[in-house]
Design a protein around this motif. Structure first.
Motif, short mmCIF file in Angstrom:
data_model
loop_
_atom_site.label_atom_id
_atom_site.label_comp_id
_atom_site.label_asym_id
_atom_site.label_seq_id
_atom_site.Cartn_x
_atom_site.Cartn_y
_atom_site.Cartn_z
N SER A 33 0.87 -1.17 0.00
CA SER A 33 0.00 0.00 0.00
C SER A 33 0.91 1.23 0.00
O SER A 33 1.63 1.48 0.97
CB SER A 33 -0.89 -0.02 1.25
N LEU A 34 0.90 1.99 -1.10
CA LEU A 34 1.82 3.11 -1.26
C LEU A 34 1.12 4.44 -0.99
O LEU A 34 0.05 4.72 -1.52
CB LEU A 34 2.41 3.12 -2.67
N HIS A 35 1.78 5.25 -0.16
CA HIS A 35 1.31 6.59 0.16
C HIS A 35 2.40 7.57 -0.27
O HIS A 35 3.58 7.33 -0.01
CB HIS A 35 1.05 6.72 1.66
N VAL A 36 2.02 8.67 -0.92
CA VAL A 36 3.03 9.56 -1.47
C VAL A 36 2.78 11.02 -1.10
O VAL A 36 1.65 11.44 -0.88
CB VAL A 36 3.11 9.43 -3.01
N LEU A 61 0.99 11.97 5.90
CA LEU A 61 1.52 10.71 5.38
C LEU A 61 2.06 9.86 6.52
O LEU A 61 1.80 8.65 6.58
CB LEU A 61 2.60 11.00 4.34
N ALA A 62 2.79 10.49 7.44
CA ALA A 62 3.40 9.75 8.55
C ALA A 62 2.35 9.04 9.39
O ALA A 62 2.56 7.91 9.87
CB ALA A 62 4.22 10.70 9.42
N ILE A 68 8.39 4.77 6.20
CA ILE A 68 8.43 6.00 5.41
C ILE A 68 9.81 6.15 4.80
O ILE A 68 10.83 6.08 5.49
CB ILE A 68 8.11 7.23 6.28
N ILE A 69 9.85 6.35 3.49
CA ILE A 69 11.09 6.54 2.75
C ILE A 69 11.13 7.97 2.22
O ILE A 69 10.13 8.47 1.69
CB ILE A 69 11.18 5.55 1.57
N ALA A 90 7.73 13.75 14.67
CA ALA A 90 6.66 14.22 15.55
C ALA A 90 5.33 13.52 15.29
O ALA A 90 4.47 13.45 16.17
CB ALA A 90 6.49 15.73 15.41
N HIS A 91 5.15 12.98 14.08
CA HIS A 91 3.84 12.45 13.71
C HIS A 91 3.83 10.97 13.34
O HIS A 91 2.75 10.42 13.09
CB HIS A 91 3.27 13.27 12.55
#
Length: 295
Positions: A33-36, A61-62, A68-69, A90-91
């Protein structure tokens, strides 16, 4: 330890430039599952069209990701994304893995690692080498600083982007290794350009010369991959001059801290600075040939 598998893991990718777009694409194609997120939203359009989830800020996103990359431009960008008030540390979810694949400062990598550990997070500095071709073909060299157990946990994910994955040591070691890589490239690029300029001045056919020298003792990645682009007049970036100047500046600063003299690096940096001043900062590093043939 989290299971880093497609059916268990949501992966965020920040920075979809010349290399990052291909790297993120490999991850999505593997079933994750990709988030950008990227500052220029248009760069994410094709990935979003294929199913990636877009987020308006790194913080958002975080909150949605297990891993996370980041693959951004400059150390100041890395610092803001990781350590800012609305940044990743922080998130991020508790226990999340943070992988910075930007070429950045070893000292900053250490600061990020320490801040991450304090929040119950895992952090790796994992810069890469291989340019646009290596990113497209998923055969990047990935140099890693951080905890061995984290490298092992993330290996299935890293192997989607690279074929040479080496744990170099504790936090910051990946960035120091990338500096070694850039120092070697800097002087080699001058040699490649001078060889081609010499061939042309001697009345030789550069393509024929390349057939003889690229497989011998003079052989290098730059000679085989970038010299053909120079000969063809193709200056489009596999890696931007402006980013190479940034990398050489980091290496020069780090060398100075260690009382190490690097005359080849200093000369290469000065030549690339001259090209940048003449408007070539957004061209590929192979544009150094213009210094020898007339800018």
């Amino acid at each position: 330890m989290m299971t880093i598998a497609p059916d268990h893991t949501s992966v965020g990718f920040i920075g979809l430039g010349v290399m990052g777009h291909s790297m993120a694409g490999h991850i999505m194609k593997a079933g994750y599952s990709l988030h950008v997120y990227t500052r220029t939203a248009s760069k994410a359009e094709s990935l979003v069209a294929e199913g990636a989830a877009w987020h308006g800020t790194p913080a958002k996103l975080a909150e949605a990701c297990d891993v996370i990359i980041t693959m951004v431009g400059y150390p100041k960008d890395v610092e803001e994304i990781y350590l800012g008030e609305d940044g990743l540390i922080a998130h991020a979810r508790e226990g999340a893995y943070l992988i910075d694949m930007t070429t950045s400062s070893p000292q900053l990598a250490r600061r990020i690692y320490e801040a991450a550990v304090a929040k119950g997070l895992h952090a790796l500095d994992a810069p890469v080498s291989g340019g646009d071709v290596g990113a497209r073909e998923a055969r990047l060299s990935i140099m890693i600083g951080g905890e061995q157990k984290d490298v092992e946990a993330l290996h299935p994910l890293l192997s989607l982007m690279g074929s040479n994955i080496v744990h170099q040591g504790q936090a910051g070691a990946g960035q120091h290794t990338k500096m070694c890589n850039q120092i070697a490239i800097a002087s080699n690029m001058m040699g490649v350009c001078e060889a081609l300029a010499y061939a042309e001045s001697a009345g030789l056919d550069p393509e024929t010369v390349l057939k003889s020298i690229e497989s011998g003792a003079a052989g290098s990645w730059s000679l085989s991959n970038l010299a053909p682009r120079m000969i063809a007049g193709n200056l489009e970036p596999g890696f931007y001059i402006k980013h190479f100047i940034k990398d050489m500046g980091i290496a020069l600063d780090s060398a100075k801290e260690m009382n190490l003299v690097t005359p080849g690096l200093s000369l290469a940096e000065s030549l690339y600075q001259q090209l940048a001043e003449k408007g070539y900062e957004d061209k590929g590093t192979q544009a150094l040939i213009k210094y020898y043939t007339g800018v």
